[in-house]
Design a protein around this motif. Structure first.
Motif, PDB file in Angstrom:
ATOM      1  N   GLU A   1       0.834  -1.201   0.000  1.00 38.33           N
ATOM      2  CA  GLU A   1       0.000   0.000   0.000  1.00 38.33           C
ATOM      3  C   GLU A   1       0.876   1.261   0.000  1.00 38.33           C
ATOM      4  OE1 GLU A   1      -3.227   1.996   2.905  1.00 38.33           O
ATOM      5  OE2 GLU A   1      -3.202  -0.221   2.904  1.00 38.33           O
ATOM      6  N   LYS A   2       1.916   1.251   0.843  1.00 32.47           N
ATOM      7  CA  LYS A   2       2.840   2.409   0.891  1.00 32.47           C
ATOM      8  C   LYS A   2       3.516   2.606  -0.464  1.00 32.47           C
ATOM      9  CE  LYS A   2       3.231   3.516   5.438  1.00 32.47           C
ATOM     10  NZ  LYS A   2       3.378   4.800   6.071  1.00 32.47           N
ATOM     11  N   LEU A   3       3.972   1.501  -1.061  1.00 36.69           N
ATOM     12  CA  LEU A   3       4.660   1.612  -2.352  1.00 36.69           C
ATOM     13  C   LEU A   3       3.729   2.161  -3.420  1.00 36.69           C
ATOM     14  CD1 LEU A   3       6.827  -1.665  -2.497  1.00 36.69           C
ATOM     15  CD2 LEU A   3       7.646   0.680  -2.171  1.00 36.69           C
ATOM     16  N   LYS A   4       2.472   1.713  -3.389  1.00 34.33           N
ATOM     17  CA  LYS A   4       1.496   2.193  -4.381  1.00 34.33           C
ATOM     18  C   LYS A   4       1.294   3.701  -4.245  1.00 34.33           C
ATOM     19  CE  LYS A   4      -1.372  -1.777  -5.560  1.00 34.33           C
ATOM     20  NZ  LYS A   4      -2.598  -2.517  -5.241  1.00 34.33           N
ATOM     21  N   LYS A   5       1.183   4.150  -2.998  1.00 30.43           N
ATOM     22  CA  LYS A   5       0.968   5.583  -2.758  1.00 30.43           C
ATOM     23  C   LYS A   5       2.167   6.398  -3.238  1.00 30.43           C
ATOM     24  CE  LYS A   5      -2.460   5.744   0.861  1.00 30.43           C
ATOM     25  NZ  LYS A   5      -2.579   5.395   2.273  1.00 30.43           N
TER      26      LYS A   5
ATOM     27  N   GLY B   1       5.920   8.950  -8.735  1.00 28.34           N
ATOM     28  CA  GLY B   1       6.346   8.156  -9.895  1.00 28.34           C
ATOM     29  C   GLY B   1       7.085   6.907  -9.450  1.00 28.34           C
ATOM     30  N   PRO B   2       7.063   5.867 -10.295  1.00 23.95           N
ATOM     31  CA  PRO B   2       7.673   4.592  -9.883  1.00 23.95           C
ATOM     32  C   PRO B   2       9.179   4.690  -9.667  1.00 23.95           C
ATOM     33  CG  PRO B   2       7.075   4.558 -12.220  1.00 23.95           C
ATOM     34  CD  PRO B   2       6.470   5.796 -11.639  1.00 23.95           C
ATOM     35  N   GLU B   3       9.820   5.655 -10.369  1.00 27.75           N
ATOM     36  CA  GLU B   3      11.278   5.752 -10.257  1.00 27.75           C
ATOM     37  C   GLU B   3      11.734   6.245  -8.886  1.00 27.75           C
ATOM     38  OE1 GLU B   3       9.352   7.359 -12.335  1.00 27.75           O
ATOM     39  OE2 GLU B   3       9.747   9.505 -12.309  1.00 27.75           O
ATOM     40  N   SER B   4      10.805   6.710  -8.062  1.00 29.80           N
ATOM     41  CA  SER B   4      11.201   7.158  -6.725  1.00 29.80           C
ATOM     42  C   SER B   4      11.358   5.982  -5.759  1.00 29.80           C
ATOM     43  CB  SER B   4      10.174   8.144  -6.175  1.00 29.80           C
ATOM     44  OG  SER B   4       8.940   7.469  -6.020  1.00 29.80           O
ATOM     45  N   ILE B   5      11.134   4.766  -6.270  1.00 34.65           N
ATOM     46  CA  ILE B   5      11.342   3.559  -5.449  1.00 34.65           C
ATOM     47  C   ILE B   5      12.661   2.925  -5.865  1.00 34.65           C
ATOM     48  CG2 ILE B   5      10.404   1.275  -4.863  1.00 34.65           C
ATOM     49  CD1 ILE B   5       7.623   2.436  -5.728  1.00 34.65           C
TER      50      ILE B   5
ATOM     51  N   PRO C   1      18.260  14.083  -9.448  1.00 31.38           N
ATOM     52  CA  PRO C   1      17.390  14.557 -10.534  1.00 31.38           C
ATOM     53  C   PRO C   1      15.907  14.386 -10.207  1.00 31.38           C
ATOM     54  CG  PRO C   1      18.317  12.414 -11.090  1.00 31.38           C
ATOM     55  CD  PRO C   1      18.979  12.851  -9.829  1.00 31.38           C
ATOM     56  N   TYR C   2      15.587  13.532  -9.274  1.00 34.48           N
ATOM     57  CA  TYR C   2      14.207  13.409  -8.787  1.00 34.48           C
ATOM     58  C   TYR C   2      14.278  12.751  -7.407  1.00 34.48           C
ATOM     59  CZ  TYR C   2      14.971   8.805 -11.012  1.00 34.48           C
ATOM     60  OH  TYR C   2      15.497   7.595 -11.402  1.00 34.48           O
ATOM     61  N   PRO C   3      13.221  12.892  -6.612  1.00 27.63           N
ATOM     62  CA  PRO C   3      13.311  12.356  -5.246  1.00 27.63           C
ATOM     63  C   PRO C   3      13.280  10.820  -5.178  1.00 27.63           C
ATOM     64  CG  PRO C   3      11.184  13.440  -5.591  1.00 27.63           C
ATOM     65  CD  PRO C   3      11.956  13.587  -6.856  1.00 27.63           C
ATOM     66  N   ILE C   4      13.935  10.283  -4.174  1.00 26.55           N
ATOM     67  CA  ILE C   4      13.835   8.861  -3.846  1.00 26.55           C
ATOM     68  C   ILE C   4      13.000   8.778  -2.568  1.00 26.55           C
ATOM     69  CG2 ILE C   4      15.153   6.853  -2.994  1.00 26.55           C
ATOM     70  CD1 ILE C   4      15.514   7.225  -5.972  1.00 26.55           C
ATOM     71  N   LYS C   5      11.914   8.031  -2.632  1.00 20.03           N
ATOM     72  CA  LYS C   5      10.991   8.025  -1.491  1.00 20.03           C
ATOM     73  C   LYS C   5      10.820   6.657  -0.835  1.00 20.03           C
ATOM     74  CE  LYS C   5      10.115  12.343  -1.321  1.00 20.03           C
ATOM     75  NZ  LYS C   5      10.503  13.124  -0.133  1.00 20.03           N
ATOM     76  N   ALA C   6      11.335   5.612  -1.487  1.00 23.55           N
ATOM     77  CA  ALA C   6      11.273   4.288  -0.855  1.00 23.55           C
ATOM     78  C   ALA C   6      12.581   3.556  -1.128  1.00 23.55           C
ATOM     79  CB  ALA C   6      10.096   3.485  -1.393  1.00 23.55           C
ATOM     80  N   LEU C   7      13.126   2.945  -0.098  1.00 24.08           N
ATOM     81  CA  LEU C   7      14.367   2.170  -0.240  1.00 24.08           C
ATOM     82  C   LEU C   7      14.127   0.778   0.329  1.00 24.08           C
ATOM     83  CD1 LEU C   7      17.423   1.647  -0.660  1.00 24.08           C
ATOM     84  CD2 LEU C   7      17.833   2.850   1.495  1.00 24.08           C
ATOM     85  N   ILE C   8      14.284  -0.216  -0.538  1.00 22.79           N
ATOM     86  CA  ILE C   8      14.180  -1.613  -0.105  1.00 22.79           C
ATOM     87  C   ILE C   8      15.599  -2.180  -0.123  1.00 22.79           C
ATOM     88  CG2 ILE C   8      13.171  -3.888  -0.590  1.00 22.79           C
ATOM     89  CD1 ILE C   8      11.027  -2.341  -2.289  1.00 22.79           C
ATOM     90  N   CYS C   9      16.066  -2.657   1.025  1.00 18.91           N
ATOM     91  CA  CYS C   9      17.403  -3.256   1.069  1.00 18.91           C
ATOM     92  C   CYS C   9      17.258  -4.751   1.303  1.00 18.91           C
ATOM     93  CB  CYS C   9      18.240  -2.644   2.183  1.00 18.91           C
ATOM     94  SG  CYS C   9      18.919  -1.062   1.720  1.00 18.91           S
ATOM     95  N   TYR C  10      17.689  -5.517   0.319  1.00 21.41           N
ATOM     96  CA  TYR C  10      17.648  -6.964   0.473  1.00 21.41           C
ATOM     97  C   TYR C  10      19.044  -7.469   0.829  1.00 21.41           C
ATOM     98  CZ  TYR C  10      17.865 -11.873  -0.590  1.00 21.41           C
ATOM     99  OH  TYR C  10      18.115 -13.215  -0.491  1.00 21.41           O
TER     100      TYR C  10
END
Lengths: 150, 704
Positions: free
Chosen positions: B87-91, B97-101, B380-389
């Protein structure tokens, strides 16, 4: 007469302490007892290169073991092939064996409250395998040697 | 009933092949695959059992309830956790935009799956830890051969002389490689070791150069000069395949063996004698180009110089040299079906600007630490989600405090890991992965002279409420409407889907635990290597077209490293054979072997500072202080102090590792912004710290 020996090829040993953990895991030992140990000398420069030697020590499986003589219950025994081992059911954890041993090799296993020591993984040997430390030695520096009379 | 399971170790990133014996759902025995390792395993490998039994790891999915880093967690079900993250990722996707993930991992043979996941979301921002590890080496190899650092396998077993610049391969341990080196030494081979301190690798060397820290490049230049002077190189090979040899000859002129010896603090005759030796031994001479070489400002050029030496030795595609890594195609076998290849490539440029502003760097994983810049500035654009595997940036990258400042702008931090990583403890959601003994991974290809397919199989069921990585990504993908790219519900279905084009099936792993694709090593025709070098010119480029176009030198004039100011020392770090970075410090059995690190100090320096073996020592760096015990040795350069990396952890529930020893990366203040402009790697040994005897060495006792 002892039939077996664990021999360390100095040149191949890299002191990774793998043998110590291979042993502990095979014997299901908790933190505390360590039945075989790798140690090394302080570095010394020889012909421009700081060198050291690694040593492996477990149990010497003495010809005339003090621990066997001292054990009050007959748990500590020596097999025909020379392996000194503990029959766990008979051990009462009094640790007289540790005091009797000149190197204090038997240790207390806090998980069972009984003594424990290297027995060359006799169950593995009896199954035609080698001790855990030798089987899994990271660089194949440890060798399990069968002694033969000349 | 006992069963035997073929799998892959997961205690470190080497992933040695293993055989596991299981009885009544419990691990009874783990050993190295007898066909490859003849049973060999390291301490970490055997301690895998203790990892499974360890309760000090996440027991199930966790969602943070207090402020970040507070350690307040709510244990939730997997459905709740998946729903929450999706849900958070969708928001975020909708708003920015998807590139912020972005997603980062630790690289390796399974990255295809994670890459597919982030690309399917629509983001190009896949990354890994490598800019704090081997990126300089990788890019150095690319600018020389057009191939990455894994483009060649080193046939160490058959070489006559192996040269290691700080590659401490008996402590940063890869078992197959270590055994190859031992076999080579047993056959009378030579080992030259270069470092700022003595290590176990150096103990086994036939020649040892203790150099001033930061002068590897100088020594390599001096060696090149002497090689050319003695004519100790393969003229035919160079003539046939090399571009820029004349430029090298004029560039190298001032960097004589005498000059290098003075700069590095070694004997000039030793360099000359060394070159005589390699002249006898070539082409069976291997200069290891380095592994973790995010160290000095010129590490990229040092690695390049080592590759130049390899080329001069003519060691390419010969026994005992560097052999082109072969893949399934070289064996007449179709490759595994790729997850990522099914996904449309995202259109947006990368937020780390790799491939855009930084055209000379590999777009694959880009440069992780440059994303912090995007987080900080929104450009160049914001990063709003970081997934670290399986990636812990706070342990891997310098200066976690600066990282946290940038992460304040990131709305969602997800950690997928077996352990509580330091990043995980700070993040918003922890999706706990099962240990390597309790999970499967996708099938992977291991390239080399004898390529093979490899697999990690589940030996036992998870002891805690954890999942395999493929289940986690699949669970998220289904909720993000990208489930079609992961068309499987079981591990077996996943494997069959991957294997389908190859003609093999999972049953083909049963015999040996891997699928060999050839019996004998495959060699290309050394006289006809056209098309094998993927540089713009198709040749080996001493002068790199890519670097020239980027306005960067290919042969960089040497700059002497700065001397530390009085009372300060260069902080260097390294590995031990009993721990994997910070991952294993809390493992009960490995912790027993090495519960904390110490600071190595040169004997004369220590005498001057009145520090004795075992004393407590303060290490101070820009407002950060660590106190650990001193190890005094004459075999470390007086300008350097050393500590083993991975300690000083601050996850309170890891009771054994908590605050034990010191962390080099926390002392590396300011180094997050110090990128090598040519190599892309960080410069993690460019830090001076103050060392003094701690007041904790009290001589009198006040208390009763």
């Amino acid at each position: 007469m002892n039939k077996y020996l664990i021999y360390l090829d100095q040149k191949r040993c890299i002191g990774c302490h793998g043998c110590e953990i291979h042993c502990k895991v095979n014997k299901n030992l908790p933190v505390g007892p360590i039945l075989c140990e790798i140690s090394h000398e302080p570095l010394r420069e020889i012909k421009g290169i700081p060198r050291t030697e690694f040593h492996f020590r477990s149990c010497y499986h003495c010809d005339d073991p003090e621990c066997v003589k001292a054990c009050p219950t007959g748990a500590m025994q020596k097999r025909e092939d020379g392996i000194v081992f503990i029959e766990e059911d008979k051990c009462i954890g009094c640790m007289v064996c540790q005091k009797a041993c000149p190197w204090h090799i038997p240790q207390l296993n806090p998980a069972t409250n009984k003594a424990i020591k290297c027995d060359y993984c006799k169950d593995r040997i009896d199954a035609g395998l080698k001790p855990a430390c030798v089987t899994k030695c990271a660089t194949h520096a440890l060798k399990f040697v069968e002694l033969k009379p000349l | 009933m006992a069963k035997s399971v073929w799998s892959m170790c997961g205690m470190c990133s080497v992933r040695c092949p293993i055989r596991v014996e299981v009885e009544d759902g419990k691990i009874k025995w783990i050993e190295g695959n007898p066909y490859i390792l003849k049973g060999a395993l390291c301490a970490k490998g055997s301690a895998g059992h203790a990892l499974v039994e360890d309760d000090e790891r996440p027991h199930g999915p966790l969602i943070r309830t207090g402020p970040r880093g507070s350690g307040n967690w709510k244990l939730v079900t997997w459905d709740e956790a998946f729903d929450y993250v999706a849900e958070k990722l969708k928001k975020i996707k909708e708003k920015y935009g998807p590139e912020s993930i972005m997603l980062s991992c630790r690289g390796g043979p399974f990255a295809d799956l994670f890459k597919a996941f982030i690309h399917a979301i629509g983001s190009p921002n896949f990354s890994n830890h490598d800019s704090a590890c081997g990126r300089n080496v990788h890019h150095a190899a690319k600018t020389i051969y057009g191939l990455g650092r894994k483009g060649f396998a080193y046939d160490i077993k058959n070489c006559k002389h192996l040269i290691l610049f700080g590659r401490n391969l008996f402590e940063a341990l890869r078992l197959a490689e270590a055994n190859q080196v031992m076999d080579m030494l047993d056959k009378g081979g030579r080992l030259t070791y270069v470092d700022v301190r003595q290590t176990i690798t150096g103990v086994k060397a036939t020649r040892f150069f203790l150099v001033r820290p930061g002068t590897d490049y100088a020594l390599a230049l001096g060696m090149i000069n002497e090689v050319l002077k003695q004519g100790a190189y393969d003229k035919e090979f160079v003539e046939k395949y090399v571009i820029g040899f004349d430029e090298l000859c004029s560039f190298i002129e001032p960097y004589t063996a005498e000059w290098a010896a003075k700069e590095c603090g070694v004997k000039p005759n030793a360099i000359k004698a060394f070159v005589k030796e390699i002249n006898e031994d070539r082409p069976r001479v291997i200069f290891h180009p380095g592994w973790m070489l995010s160290r000095y400002h010129d590490s990229f050029y040092a690695s390049r110089a080592l590759q130049i030496l390899n080329v001069l030795m003519g060691n390419i595609e010969v026994e005992g040299g560097q052999i082109f890594s072969k893949g399934p195609g070289d064996c007449g076998v179709k490759g595994l079906r790729s997850f990522d290849a099914q996904v449309p490539k995202p259109a947006a440029p990368r937020a780390d600007l790799v491939g855009d502003k930084y055209k000379h760097w590999d777009k694959g994983p880009g440069i992780f630490h440059l994303f912090y810049e995007a987080m900080r500035t929104g450009k160049p654009y914001p990063i709003k989600a970081l997934i670290c595997y399986r990636h812990d940036p706070f342990n891997c990258f310098p200066d976690p405090e600066s990282q946290k400042e940038a992460l304040e702008n990131v709305e969602l931090l997800v950690s997928i890991d077996v352990h509580y990583s330091e990043f995980g403890w700070y993040s918003d959601v922890i999706l706990p992965e099962s240990t390597y003994l309790e999970r499967e991974n996708p099938i992977a290809t291991q390239k080399g002279p004898k390529p093979r397919f490899i697999v990690r199989q589940r030996a036992i069921e998870p002891r805690l409420d954890t999942k395999a990585c493929w289940e986690i990504f699949k669970g998220l993908a289904d909720r993000l409407d990208i489930g079609q790219y992961f068309p499987f519900n079981t591990a077996e279905e996943m494997w069959n889907w991957q294997l389908e084009p190859t003609g093999y099936s999972i049953k083909d792993f049963e015999e040996k635990g891997f699928i060999p694709l050839t019996d004998k090593p495959i060699f290309y025709d050394r006289n006809n290597l056209e098309g094998k070098f993927k540089t713009p010119s198709g040749k080996i480029e001493f002068i790199s077209q890519v670097l020239t176009e980027q306005g960067l030198p290919s042969l960089k004039p040497y700059e002497s490293p700065q001397k530390p100011p009085k009372g300060q020392f260069r902080l260097v770090f390294g590995r031990t054979a009993v721990h994997t970075h910070g991952h294993t410090v809390n493992n009960p059995l490995l912790n027993e072997l090495m519960p904390e690190n110490a600071i190595w100090i040169n004997k004369r320096v220590a005498a001057r500072l009145d520090i004795k073996e075992g004393d407590w020592v303060d290490i101070i760096s820009e407002g950060k202080k660590a106190v650990i015990r001193a190890r005094i040795t004459e075999f470390i350069h007086p300008e350097a102090v050393y500590m083993t990396h991975g300690f000083g952890r601050e996850v309170p529930v890891q009771t054994r590792a908590y605050l034990a020893g010191a962390s080099d990366q926390k002392l590396q203040r300011g180094l997050l912004n110090k990128t090598d402009p040519a190599g892309g790697g960080l410069c993690l040994c460019e830090k001076f710290v103050t060392i003094k005897k701690s007041v904790r060495n009290a001589k009198r006792r006040v208390e009763l």
